[in-house]
Structures are given as C-alpha cells and as structure tokens.
Design a protein around this motif. Structure first.
Motif, PDB file in Angstrom:
ATOM      1  N   VAL A 191     103.515  15.932 -28.871  1.00 14.12           N
ATOM      2  CA  VAL A 191     104.641  16.195 -29.761  1.00 14.12           C
ATOM      3  C   VAL A 191     104.310  15.730 -31.177  1.00 14.12           C
ATOM      4  CG1 VAL A 191     107.027  15.544 -30.285  1.00 14.12           C
ATOM      5  CG2 VAL A 191     106.376  16.137 -27.953  1.00 14.12           C
ATOM      6  N   GLY A 192     104.592  16.595 -32.143  1.00 11.41           N
ATOM      7  CA  GLY A 192     104.284  16.258 -33.530  1.00 11.41           C
ATOM      8  C   GLY A 192     102.803  16.077 -33.766  1.00 11.41           C
ATOM      9  N   SER A 193     101.967  16.824 -33.038  1.00  7.63           N
ATOM     10  CA  SER A 193     100.517  16.626 -33.132  1.00  7.63           C
ATOM     11  C   SER A 193      99.950  17.062 -34.480  1.00  7.63           C
ATOM     12  CB  SER A 193      99.810  17.373 -32.004  1.00  7.63           C
ATOM     13  OG  SER A 193     100.222  18.730 -31.980  1.00  7.63           O
ATOM     14  N   LEU A 194     100.659  17.938 -35.202  1.00  8.67           N
ATOM     15  CA  LEU A 194     100.228  18.336 -36.531  1.00  8.67           C
ATOM     16  C   LEU A 194     101.447  18.754 -37.347  1.00  8.67           C
ATOM     17  CD1 LEU A 194      98.082  19.141 -38.667  1.00  8.67           C
ATOM     18  CD2 LEU A 194      98.022  21.406 -37.585  1.00  8.67           C
ATOM     19  N   LEU A 195     101.583  18.201 -38.529  1.00 11.95           N
ATOM     20  CA  LEU A 195     102.568  18.672 -39.502  1.00 11.95           C
ATOM     21  C   LEU A 195     101.802  19.120 -40.735  1.00 11.95           C
ATOM     22  CD1 LEU A 195     104.132  15.900 -38.095  1.00 11.95           C
ATOM     23  CD2 LEU A 195     105.980  17.133 -39.251  1.00 11.95           C
ATOM     24  N   CYS A 196     102.150  20.297 -41.254  1.00 15.40           N
ATOM     25  CA  CYS A 196     101.399  20.802 -42.394  1.00 15.40           C
ATOM     26  C   CYS A 196     102.297  21.605 -43.318  1.00 15.40           C
ATOM     27  CB  CYS A 196     100.198  21.634 -41.939  1.00 15.40           C
ATOM     28  SG  CYS A 196     100.626  23.202 -41.172  1.00 15.40           S
ATOM     29  N   THR A 197     101.824  21.802 -44.530  1.00 16.38           N
ATOM     30  CA  THR A 197     102.487  22.606 -45.536  1.00 16.38           C
ATOM     31  C   THR A 197     101.408  23.290 -46.355  1.00 16.38           C
ATOM     32  OG1 THR A 197     104.182  22.568 -47.270  1.00 16.38           O
ATOM     33  CG2 THR A 197     102.577  20.780 -47.288  1.00 16.38           C
ATOM     34  N   LYS A 198     101.809  24.216 -47.210  1.00 17.46           N
ATOM     35  CA  LYS A 198     100.827  24.881 -48.066  1.00 17.46           C
ATOM     36  C   LYS A 198     100.255  23.881 -49.068  1.00 17.46           C
ATOM     37  CE  LYS A 198     100.244  28.428 -51.620  1.00 17.46           C
ATOM     38  NZ  LYS A 198      99.725  27.450 -52.584  1.00 17.46           N
ATOM     39  N   ALA A 199      98.948  23.903 -49.252  1.00 15.57           N
ATOM     40  CA  ALA A 199      98.293  23.026 -50.219  1.00 15.57           C
ATOM     41  C   ALA A 199      98.680  23.430 -51.637  1.00 15.57           C
ATOM     42  CB  ALA A 199      96.775  23.084 -50.040  1.00 15.57           C
ATOM     43  N   VAL A 200      98.739  22.459 -52.525  1.00 18.38           N
ATOM     44  CA  VAL A 200      99.087  22.727 -53.924  1.00 18.38           C
ATOM     45  C   VAL A 200      98.011  23.596 -54.567  1.00 18.38           C
ATOM     46  CG1 VAL A 200      99.471  21.689 -56.191  1.00 18.38           C
ATOM     47  CG2 VAL A 200     100.406  20.592 -54.147  1.00 18.38           C
ATOM     48  N   GLY A 201      98.411  24.776 -55.033  1.00 18.30           N
ATOM     49  CA  GLY A 201      97.510  25.650 -55.762  1.00 18.30           C
ATOM     50  C   GLY A 201      96.458  26.352 -54.942  1.00 18.30           C
ATOM     51  N   LEU A 202      96.490  26.217 -53.607  1.00 14.00           N
ATOM     52  CA  LEU A 202      95.458  26.810 -52.759  1.00 14.00           C
ATOM     53  C   LEU A 202      96.091  27.550 -51.585  1.00 14.00           C
ATOM     54  CD1 LEU A 202      92.981  23.786 -52.630  1.00 14.00           C
ATOM     55  CD2 LEU A 202      92.668  25.900 -53.941  1.00 14.00           C
ATOM     56  N   PRO A 203      95.498  28.685 -51.163  1.00 12.91           N
ATOM     57  CA  PRO A 203      96.059  29.460 -50.049  1.00 12.91           C
ATOM     58  C   PRO A 203      95.603  28.953 -48.686  1.00 12.91           C
ATOM     59  CG  PRO A 203      94.216  30.641 -51.008  1.00 12.91           C
ATOM     60  CD  PRO A 203      94.383  29.390 -51.830  1.00 12.91           C
ATOM     61  N   ARG A 204      95.878  27.697 -48.398  1.00 11.61           N
ATOM     62  CA  ARG A 204      95.515  27.111 -47.099  1.00 11.61           C
ATOM     63  C   ARG A 204      96.510  25.999 -46.781  1.00 11.61           C
ATOM     64  NH1 ARG A 204      93.337  22.188 -48.027  1.00 11.61           N
ATOM     65  NH2 ARG A 204      92.244  21.787 -49.993  1.00 11.61           N
ATOM     66  N   HIS A 205      96.419  25.485 -45.545  1.00 11.68           N
ATOM     67  CA  HIS A 205      97.379  24.446 -45.156  1.00 11.68           C
ATOM     68  C   HIS A 205      96.872  23.051 -45.544  1.00 11.68           C
ATOM     69  CE1 HIS A 205      94.751  24.163 -41.538  1.00 11.68           C
ATOM     70  NE2 HIS A 205      95.147  22.904 -41.516  1.00 11.68           N
ATOM     71  N   GLN A 206      97.816  22.152 -45.739  1.00 14.94           N
ATOM     72  CA  GLN A 206      97.529  20.745 -46.017  1.00 14.94           C
ATOM     73  C   GLN A 206      98.137  19.913 -44.897  1.00 14.94           C
ATOM     74  OE1 GLN A 206      99.264  19.275 -49.652  1.00 14.94           O
ATOM     75  NE2 GLN A 206      98.950  17.134 -49.104  1.00 14.94           N
ATOM     76  N   ASN A 207      97.337  19.067 -44.296  1.00 18.21           N
ATOM     77  CA  ASN A 207      97.801  18.208 -43.203  1.00 18.21           C
ATOM     78  C   ASN A 207      98.623  17.048 -43.774  1.00 18.21           C
ATOM     79  OD1 ASN A 207      98.110  16.450 -41.066  1.00 18.21           O
ATOM     80  ND2 ASN A 207      95.991  16.603 -40.364  1.00 18.21           N
ATOM     81  N   ILE A 208      99.901  16.946 -43.391  1.00 14.91           N
ATOM     82  CA  ILE A 208     100.757  15.851 -43.862  1.00 14.91           C
ATOM     83  C   ILE A 208     101.262  15.013 -42.686  1.00 14.91           C
ATOM     84  CG2 ILE A 208     101.427  17.013 -45.990  1.00 14.91           C
ATOM     85  CD1 ILE A 208     104.074  17.764 -44.607  1.00 14.91           C
ATOM     86  N   THR A 209     100.573  15.075 -41.542  1.00 17.26           N
ATOM     87  CA  THR A 209     100.995  14.315 -40.368  1.00 17.26           C
ATOM     88  C   THR A 209     101.104  12.833 -40.676  1.00 17.26           C
ATOM     89  OG1 THR A 209      99.721  15.922 -39.075  1.00 17.26           O
ATOM     90  CG2 THR A 209     100.567  14.000 -37.902  1.00 17.26           C
ATOM     91  N   GLY A 210     100.181  12.315 -41.476  1.00 15.49           N
ATOM     92  CA  GLY A 210     100.195  10.887 -41.803  1.00 15.49           C
ATOM     93  C   GLY A 210     101.419  10.457 -42.585  1.00 15.49           C
ATOM     94  N   ASP A 211     102.135  11.396 -43.217  1.00 14.16           N
ATOM     95  CA  ASP A 211     103.380  11.041 -43.896  1.00 14.16           C
ATOM     96  C   ASP A 211     104.480  10.710 -42.898  1.00 14.16           C
ATOM     97  OD1 ASP A 211     102.009  11.628 -46.184  1.00 14.16           O
ATOM     98  OD2 ASP A 211     103.037  13.515 -46.580  1.00 14.16           O
ATOM     99  N   TYR A 212     104.375  11.269 -41.691  1.00 11.31           N
ATOM    100  CA  TYR A 212     105.424  11.132 -40.678  1.00 11.31           C
ATOM    101  C   TYR A 212     105.097  10.103 -39.605  1.00 11.31           C
ATOM    102  CZ  TYR A 212     107.869  15.384 -42.252  1.00 11.31           C
ATOM    103  OH  TYR A 212     108.579  16.305 -42.966  1.00 11.31           O
ATOM    104  N   LYS A 213     103.796   9.908 -39.344  1.00  8.94           N
ATOM    105  CA  LYS A 213     103.399   9.114 -38.188  1.00  8.94           C
ATOM    106  C   LYS A 213     102.274   8.169 -38.582  1.00  8.94           C
ATOM    107  CE  LYS A 213     103.438  11.426 -34.274  1.00  8.94           C
ATOM    108  NZ  LYS A 213     103.242  12.415 -33.194  1.00  8.94           N
ATOM    109  N   LEU A 214     102.217   7.054 -37.905  1.00  7.37           N
ATOM    110  CA  LEU A 214     101.179   6.072 -38.166  1.00  7.37           C
ATOM    111  C   LEU A 214      99.840   6.497 -37.583  1.00  7.37           C
ATOM    112  CD1 LEU A 214     103.205   2.784 -37.509  1.00  7.37           C
ATOM    113  CD2 LEU A 214     102.472   3.713 -39.719  1.00  7.37           C
ATOM    114  N   ILE A 215      99.870   7.322 -36.529  1.00  7.89           N
ATOM    115  CA  ILE A 215      98.623   7.740 -35.898  1.00  7.89           C
ATOM    116  C   ILE A 215      98.010   8.884 -36.677  1.00  7.89           C
ATOM    117  CG2 ILE A 215      99.397   7.017 -33.626  1.00  7.89           C
ATOM    118  CD1 ILE A 215      99.922   9.980 -33.003  1.00  7.89           C
ATOM    119  N   ARG A 216      96.708   9.040 -36.556  1.00  4.05           N
ATOM    120  CA  ARG A 216      95.996  10.147 -37.202  1.00  4.05           C
ATOM    121  C   ARG A 216      96.095  11.368 -36.316  1.00  4.05           C
ATOM    122  NH1 ARG A 216      90.923  12.138 -36.429  1.00  4.05           N
ATOM    123  NH2 ARG A 216      89.932  13.233 -38.166  1.00  4.05           N
ATOM    124  N   SER A 217      96.421  12.502 -36.908  1.00  7.78           N
ATOM    125  CA  SER A 217      96.524  13.732 -36.141  1.00  7.78           C
ATOM    126  C   SER A 217      95.159  14.141 -35.597  1.00  7.78           C
ATOM    127  CB  SER A 217      97.070  14.856 -37.015  1.00  7.78           C
ATOM    128  OG  SER A 217      96.880  16.094 -36.352  1.00  7.78           O
TER     129      SER A 217
END
Length: 684
Positions: A418-444
């Motif tokens: 559960v919650g193994s990956l949270l992501c959003t669009k990267a700033v200025g780039l057409p790819r995803h940015q991993n933001i899991t560390g903003d939500y969880k202490l563990i590394r995705s």
C-alpha cells in the motif's frame, strides 16, 4: 469654475496582464489581476485637468454587498494588509492621471466592481464604474499561496497541460491531459463554481469574507468538483455502461467538462473517475491562482473501518473473491495544493492533499482535505482535515486470506504494497517524479524503476512472497508486460522442512478495473510438484497475447499462485497485479524550431498495429493553444504489424510550451492508444 468630468477609465489591460502574470486570460471580457500587487488605471478627463489643490478622488471597491472606500493619496507607501489607492507624485499627468489600486495579499477571490468618485472642494462631481477579477498571487510573499521558485510557479499555476499517471508501479502509464485554464469559458466556469456552491447560496456575505483563505476555497472546490450534495461538476461512475454520458477514459482535458457544466445550467457532466475529478480540480485551483499538481498513489487503500488493515480473500485455487468492504485501488489520483496553514502553524505549511473523488464525507459533505502532507508523514492524525483517511490510503497493511468451504486455510501479511509509489509530473519535464518520501519514512521500492521495468532479480521488491510453516512460494514477473508480447513470469517453490512433499500448484489470472475486484478467471494452470527435503524448484510460465487480448486495455490483471501441501493441506499464497503497457502513438513535427504563433504547422501521427488481428478506429487530435476543439480521422482496418500515418495541421495562437495529444479509440475492441508531443511555440 468648470466642473471636473471623468470621461472613462482605461484599465491598461496589456500592462496589468503582464504585471500580474495573467496574460493567459487576455481573452476574458473582464480584466484579471492578482491580489497583493497594484493595478494601474488611467482616468480620462473631459474638459479641465485634475487640480490636486481643489480636487480629490475616492475609490469604492465592491464584492457583492461588501465594500471598502479609500481615498486616493499621493504616497506610494501601502500596507500589504489593506486596500490602498495612490497617484505617483513623480509621474503626475493632470490631464490623464494614473491611479494605482493595491489590494491586500489576503483579499477575497472573486469578481469586483469599483467606482471612481471625483470631488471638487469636497463636493462629489463625477464618477466612473468598472470591474476586475481578483485571483490569489503565488508571486507575492505576503500571500498564503506564495511558492518561492519561479519554475514551480510556471509548472503549478501557468502550465495548461500535463501528465496524469495510472497503471501499476512497475508499468507506469503517462496519460496526457489538457488543463485548459486559459481556454474560452473556463475562467468564468471556475468563478461560477464558487458562486453556485452551497456555502455561497447559504450566506453570500460570509462566503465572500472567507474567500480570502485558500484552506476554505480548497474545501469548497473539493466538494464542488463531484456532484454529490450540490450542483457539482462531475458525476462519478465506476461500473456498467456509460450510456447517457462519456466513458471517463475518453476525456482528454478539463475545458470540455467545465464549459459543458456551465453551459448546461450547472448540470453534472457524466462521467468521471478519480483522475478526471483530480484533473478538473487542478484546473480550477490553477485558475484561482493556487499552485496545484496532480498526484497518483499506487496501491491506494480504502479502509472503511479505520483499522489500517485491508483484507483480501482468495479461493483455494487462487481466484480473488469479494468478501470485504475494504479495497485496494491499483492507483488513486488526487491533487496537492500549496498554501500556508495558519490554522495549524507554519510547520504544516506547504503541500496539502485534496481529494475531490467522492469516497467519504468530511464535515458532512463529500470532500477531502486539505490534509498537510507533513502531517501524513508524521502521523499527526489529530490535525485537520481528513489526515487519518489519507494516512490509511498510503500506510495500511494487507492481509491476504485463502478460504475453502468457508474456512480459513492460509494467510499472508503484506506491509509494503500500500502506498508503494506516489508520483507527480516533474517540473518542466514530461516524466514522473517520485514523491513517496514526502508521505512516508520508508524509501519506495519503485524509486528507480522506469515505466518499462528491467528484469527482476531474486532480491527485487517487485515480487510477491508467501510463506507458511512448511512452504515458501515466490511469484515474480520477468519484466514489465507489453502489448503483443507474452507475459513471462516465474514461480519458485521452496520446501522448508526436512521431509519430502507433494504439492499442488494452482495459478490463476483475472482481469479487473483499477478500483474493483477481478472478474472471472481468463487463464489458469494447475499441476503437481514433488520436492525433496529443503529443496527448491523454479518453473517458468507465460500467458500468450491471444489469451489476454480480450481483457487488455485500461485494465489490470490479478495473478495469483496457491500451493497446497497434499499431506497437511496447508495453503500458501502469493499474488501480483500488473497492467500491460501499450505502444504509444508516434507524433513527429518536421521543423520544431520554427513554430511561431499564427503560422500553420504540420505534424504526422503514426500507429503500428501490435495485435494479432486487424483493428480499426477513430483518431482524435487536440491541443490547447494549438487546435480549436478536436479533429477526428477514421482509420480503416489495419493488418497486424502494419503501420498507418495521418498528417494534421495546426495553428498556434499562444507563445509557450504546448501539448499536442492524440488518441486512437478502436471500434472493435475496448482499447485506446495515446500519444503526445510537447511543442515550444516561440515569439515570431
């Protein structure tokens, strides 16, 4: 003495749009500006000039029935918390004097009227009336939505296109989306959304007063995006057919949805699912000047009893069953908005989760948030708003239970999925940015996995393990599945005991929507394996394209293996869910460096048939700032492995980075292929 007469007021639109970074709204009939920054207007006089010795000016600003009256001074010193008006004493044109109206950085969002009153020796002589739309200002340090980096302001406020991410963590699908905030009618629809909200209809004065606070605005918008409780924008539908509306997967942008809602007299648009709700909310928040981004939570838990445990039930042959009110969505999409949290203290400032998809009531209505991302990471479930619900979405445990004839015959526990990956669009780039560390202490575990994952190793976290007292089973996909290719996976069976075992092996595959339990089994395999004491065996399996083509599309495949010890009847389960990535449409432009406004350009869209049978369909091409509306082309039946190209033309009307997107919807199978091209439109 001749009377002072105001002929009209010039709103200096070009200058003010540039000053307030609202050039995108230049098509609006009303001037659009941002709070906390001065608006320059020029007073056109008829007859004699303005005489500071005997003449004075006052400005009355109105929002509904609320108003403030201020004298026009000759001091440029203004308070950031008050309305002010002044004339620049160093640049005073007495025949056409300029007046600067400065709104506080905490002014309410809305459409304002203002009256300019002229007095001669204390007696009112003349006045003029005009209006402007006031938005939040992420460029103003005193504004609660101030975000300190220009590239982030460009991405999260000004960018009118982006990517939504769906699929599964090992096979992320980037879906292009046009936010359309500068398209005709969208600004007006977003402002009308505030006007038709229950809060405004109940008490307009209180609503206007509270519209200075992005926390309040975001809760109103979160509730108004879905049509539960109010005259909201979108009606959700997650199963059955979509007659009387549009299949949620066919929407390509927010503009069509918002303008249809407004033009219908605020009747809910049919239909949406989570990514549609989130993308439309992102548009509304960006229009209102509140930085916003779309976020995907992969393997998102809906914990109905708030115990942070999701139960999943399987048959003894690996078929997933519907026995629990709890659920795991393969992905769930919400938004984050950037704002200060004066109600919680500055430690909770920053990104806030808001979820307009109707799942649970908050404060009596279907909305969610703003929940500080920092509060979710720190498990501050005592804070506003809806932190416990979002915390469970990213942190619940999964209990997988095998049942036979009503009895539990095996179970496993998964604390990582559960919650193994949270992501959003990267700033200025057409790819995803991993933001899991903003939500969880563990590394995705998926932080280094691309959308076409590499082959998994034995210690990869992209495998599923089941363990019991006597056996271990490991289920691993060899690589991320791709349309037209076999799905290769490996099963490893381990005997943990010092006695030989005879084990029955059941494999089962079912198709499912991203937020539902699976349908009937479409592929299965059964066999028996004999293991010596402490022995392990590995065997390879595949599901052929002809076996999964009928269920492929925007679906997920649930794959499970159940081991049964034929002596002890002990069961062990491992399961994995995956999507099958499709080929993207290719979009090519001949001379990308020569694209300028108002000059016709050409692009070529190419499709290669990856299926084992002929396909036909409709190609749809769109692009905010490039094409007005949508352009459709019918594709004749195309043989397997063959390619077809379609030339399209477009005329850019705005400078900046724009997205040209294409969608091929097949007529004979439930499947859609997409593609997009980012286009830099330069000044001529």
């Amino acid at each position: 003495m001749e009377d002072l007469k105001i002929q009209n007021v010039n709103l200096e639109e070009s200058e003010n749009l540039e000053r307030h970074r609202t050039e995108g709204f230049s098509g609006s009939k009303t001037l659009v500006v941002r709070r906390g920054a001065p608006i320059r207007v020029t007073m056109q006089l008829q007859g004699r000039a303005f005489d500071p010795k005997i003449d004075s000016l006052r400005i009355k600003v109105l929002l509904g029935r609320l108003y403030v009256v201020m004298p026009v001074t000759f001091s440029k010193k203004v308070s950031p918390s008050l309305w002010n008006a002044y004339m620049d004493p160093e640049d005073l044109n007495l025949q056409s004097p300029s007046i600067f109206i400065s709104s506080p950085a905490s002014a309410a969002v809305g459409c304002y009227g203002f009256q300019l009153h002229a007095f001669t020796q204390g007696v009112k002589k003349t006045f003029a009336f005009s209006k402007f739309i006031l938005l939040c200002n992420p460029w103003c340090r005193e504004d609660a939505v101030y975000i300190p980096f220009e590239d982030q302001r460009e991405e999260y406020v000004q960018n009118d296109s982006g990517l939504l991410f769906i699929g599964t963590p090992m096979n992320i699908v980037a879906r292009p989306w046009s936010f359309d905030q500068f398209e005709p009618g969208v600004l007006e629809a977003c402002l009308n959304l505030l006007q038709v909200s229950p809060q405004h209809q109940k008490d307009r004065r209180v609503d206007y007063l509270k519209r200075n606070n992005p926390v309040y605005i975001s809760r109103v918008v979160s509730a108004m995006i879905n049509s539960k409780d109010d005259r909201g924008v979108v009606t959700g539908k997650w199963e059955g057919d979509y007659k009387g509306g549009v299949n949620p997967s066919l929407w390509t942008g927010s503009g069509d949805i918002l303008t249809q809602w407004a033009e219908s007299g605020y009747k809910a648009v049919k239909y949406g699912q989570c990514w549609v709700f989130a993308a439309v909310m992102c548009t509304v928040m960006r229009v209102l000047g509140i930085p916003c981004r779309v976020v995907t939570n992969f393997n998102s838990a809906h914990d109905t009893n708030a115990n942070l445990v999701i139960e999943e039930y399987y048959s003894e042959t690996g078929q997933k069953l519907k026995h629990s009110a709890d659920s795991i969505w393969n992905f769930h999409v919400w938004v984050e908005c950037w704002m200060n949290r004066q109600d919680l203290g500055s430690v909770m400032d920053g990104w806030q989760v808001l979820d307009p998809t109707p799942q649970e009531r908050s404060g009596g209505v279907f909305c969610c948030g703003p929940a500080p991302v920092k509060a979710i990471k720190d498990r501050r479930i005592d804070l506003f708003y809806d932190v416990p619900f979002v915390y469970a979405e990213v942190n619940a445990d999964i209990h997988r239970i095998v049942v036979s004839e009503g009895r539990v015959v095996g179970h496993t526990r998964d604390t990582e999925k559960v919650g193994s990956l949270l992501c959003t669009k990267a700033v200025g780039l057409p790819r995803h940015q991993n933001i899991t560390g903003d939500y969880k202490l563990i590394r995705s575990p998926y932080s280094t996995i691309s959308s076409r994952s590499s082959t998994m190793s034995e210690d990869s976290t992209l495998i599923s393990r089941g363990s019991s007292r006597g056996m271990v089973v490991v289920l691993a996909l060899d690589k991320a599945p791709f349309a037209g290719e076999p799905v290769h996976f490996t099963v490893k069976v381990v005997n943990k005991q010092r006695v030989a075992k005879k084990i029955k092996v059941h494999l089962n595959a079912q198709a499912k929507e991203y937020n539902h339990n699976p349908s009937d089994t479409f592929w299965e395999s059964h066999g028996v394996v004999e293991l010596g004491p402490m022995q392990a065996k590995v065997f390879h399996q595949q599901i052929l394209p002809a076996e999964y083509e009928d269920v492929v599309g925007d679906t997920v495949i649930s794959l499970a293996v159940v081991l049964e010890d034929l002596t002890s009847h002990e069961r062990t389960l491992a399961s994995e869910e995956f999507n099958i990535a499709s080929a993207q449409l290719s979009i090519q432009i001949a001379d990308e460096d020569s694209i300028v406004p108002n000059k016709e350009q050409a692009a070529v869209v190419t499709f290669t048939n990856p299926f084992s049978h002929p396909v036909s369909g409709v190609l749809t091409v769109a692009g905010a700032g490039l094409i007005r509306g949508k352009v459709n082309f019918r594709m004749l039946p195309l043989r397997p492995g063959s390619s077809v190209s379609q030339r399209i033309t477009f005329i850019p009307n705005k400078v900046g980075t724009k997205m040209l997107q294409a969608r091929l919807t097949f007529s004979d199978i439930n499947y859609t292929i997409r593609g997009f091209k980012m286009i830099a439109v330069r000044r001529a």
